[in-house]
Design a protein around this motif. Sequence first.
Motif, PDB file in Angstrom:
ATOM      1  N   ASP A  32      44.670  24.562  40.245  1.00  0.00           N
ATOM      2  CA  ASP A  32      44.060  25.548  40.197  1.00  0.00           C
ATOM      3  C   ASP A  32      44.767  26.739  41.158  1.00  0.00           C
ATOM      4  OD1 ASP A  32      42.442  25.123  37.919  1.00  0.00           O
ATOM      5  OD2 ASP A  32      40.744  24.150  39.122  1.00  0.00           O
ATOM      6  N   LYS A  47      40.991  31.691  34.720  1.00  0.00           N
ATOM      7  CA  LYS A  47      40.153  30.803  34.113  1.00  0.00           C
ATOM      8  C   LYS A  47      41.065  30.285  32.827  1.00  0.00           C
ATOM      9  CE  LYS A  47      35.620  29.732  32.072  1.00  0.00           C
ATOM     10  NZ  LYS A  47      34.437  29.948  32.023  1.00  0.00           N
ATOM     11  N   CYS A  51      38.507  25.486  30.227  1.00  0.00           N
ATOM     12  CA  CYS A  51      37.885  25.408  31.347  1.00  0.00           C
ATOM     13  C   CYS A  51      36.241  25.665  31.084  1.00  0.00           C
ATOM     14  CB  CYS A  51      38.123  26.521  32.511  1.00  0.00           C
ATOM     15  SG  CYS A  51      37.009  26.473  33.900  1.00  0.00           S
ATOM     16  N   TYR A  56      33.282  31.016  37.027  1.00  0.00           N
ATOM     17  CA  TYR A  56      34.636  30.748  37.443  1.00  0.00           C
ATOM     18  C   TYR A  56      35.024  31.679  38.596  1.00  0.00           C
ATOM     19  CZ  TYR A  56      39.431  29.401  37.442  1.00  0.00           C
ATOM     20  OH  TYR A  56      40.633  28.766  37.555  1.00  0.00           O
TER      21      TYR A  56
END
Length: 116
Positions: A32, A47, A51, A56
């Motif tokens: 990420d 995001k 996901c 987030y």
Amino acid sequence: MKDCKVNILGTEYNVFFRNEKDDERLDGKYRDGYTDNSTHEIIICNKKDDCELEDYEGWKKSILRHELIHAFLFESGLDSSSVSTCGAWAVNEEMVDWFAIQSPKICKVFNELDLL
Ligand SMILES: [Zn+2]
């Protein structure tokens, strides 16, 4: 959160927020974010389509704290010369996560005690 610059121990780092498909070091890499110490860039993934995290934005902050700790350790000269039995401690993901997760709590205590 948006792209910004941050000073890490005297070195300017650029923080970029990118979509997974727009960055080959994110695309399909199961990460990420990452820090490129050679270009002084921190990349945080927006995001992803699959996901399922509800918060987030909060997750992105924790990723950025994680990458900032990598940058602080690198700029401190602790990135590659910290060998232990399980590899270099300063690039150990569990240790970096510990700093990234606990640093807000540590800073809160420091502020409460007026230590900063
Ligand atoms: Zn890491």
